[in-house]
Design a protein around this motif. Structure first.
Motif, mmCIF file in Angstrom:
data_model
loop_
_atom_site.group_PDB
_atom_site.id
_atom_site.type_symbol
_atom_site.label_atom_id
_atom_site.label_comp_id
_atom_site.label_asym_id
_atom_site.label_seq_id
_atom_site.Cartn_x
_atom_site.Cartn_y
_atom_site.Cartn_z
ATOM 1 N N ARG A 14 0.959 -1.237 -0.104
ATOM 2 C CA ARG A 14 -0.103 -0.166 -0.010
ATOM 3 C C ARG A 14 0.954 1.337 -0.041
ATOM 4 N NH1 ARG A 14 -2.742 3.194 3.713
ATOM 5 N NH2 ARG A 14 -1.931 2.327 5.352
ATOM 6 N N GLN A 16 0.723 3.853 -2.594
ATOM 7 C CA GLN A 16 0.026 4.852 -3.349
ATOM 8 C C GLN A 16 -0.953 5.568 -2.519
ATOM 9 O OE1 GLN A 16 -0.915 4.281 -7.339
ATOM 10 N NE2 GLN A 16 1.081 3.255 -7.813
ATOM 11 N N GLY A 17 -1.140 7.032 -2.610
ATOM 12 C CA GLY A 17 -2.026 7.825 -2.061
ATOM 13 C C GLY A 17 -1.644 7.821 -0.653
ATOM 14 N N VAL A 18 -0.741 7.671 -0.120
ATOM 15 C CA VAL A 18 -0.273 7.464 1.392
ATOM 16 C C VAL A 18 1.112 8.547 1.507
ATOM 17 C CG1 VAL A 18 -1.292 5.397 2.004
ATOM 18 C CG2 VAL A 18 1.294 5.190 1.349
ATOM 19 N N PHE A 20 3.982 8.136 0.229
ATOM 20 C CA PHE A 20 5.122 7.242 0.022
ATOM 21 C C PHE A 20 6.405 7.972 -1.173
ATOM 22 C CE2 PHE A 20 7.858 3.947 -1.489
ATOM 23 C CZ PHE A 20 8.226 3.094 -0.534
ATOM 24 N N PRO A 70 5.626 5.461 4.945
ATOM 25 C CA PRO A 70 4.345 5.637 5.017
ATOM 26 C C PRO A 70 3.521 4.566 4.394
ATOM 27 C CG PRO A 70 5.326 7.508 4.104
ATOM 28 C CD PRO A 70 6.405 6.476 4.243
ATOM 29 N N GLY A 71 2.403 4.143 4.714
ATOM 30 C CA GLY A 71 1.664 2.928 3.884
ATOM 31 C C GLY A 71 2.359 1.686 4.662
ATOM 32 N N ARG A 72 2.362 0.674 3.665
ATOM 33 C CA ARG A 72 2.697 -0.487 3.866
ATOM 34 C C ARG A 72 3.696 -1.179 2.618
ATOM 35 N NH1 ARG A 72 -1.712 -3.362 3.270
ATOM 36 N NH2 ARG A 72 -0.835 -4.322 1.452
#
Length: 93
Positions: A14, A16-18, A20, A70-72
């Motif tokens: 994950r 995108q949109g976080v 990264f 950020p994210g995973r």
């Protein structure tokens, strides 16, 4: 002797949109001496191209794999090559 290299890495998870890509750029700028970019791919991965000396590129790769991103991050695949040049700084795409 020119010890500059080109690292191309694909990060999946994950990512995108976080934030990264922004985080990757900030990390590359903190390491210093790297040119390249971080960009979203249509399949949900982020592609990173970084050029500079090998030690700095390896630091960025380590951060991608083990940093508090950020994210995973589920995985990172990379290839190494010869620096091609042409980058002014590290940008987002």
């Amino acid at each position: 002797m020119n010890d500059n290299v080109r690292l191309t890495a694909w990060v999946r998870g994950r990512v995108q949109g976080v934030g990264f890509r922004w985080w990757t750029r900030a990390t590359a700028l903190e390491i210093g001496g790297l040119g390249g970019y971080a960009g979203n791919l249509e399949d949900g991965r982020v592609q990173i191209v970084a050029e500079g000396d090998r030690e700095r590129c390896e630091r960025l790769l380590d951060w991608l794999r083990t940093g508090d991103t950020p994210g995973r991050v589920d995985g990172v695949t990379e290839i190494w090559g010869v620096s091609r040049g042409g980058y002014r700084g590290f940008e987002l795409r």
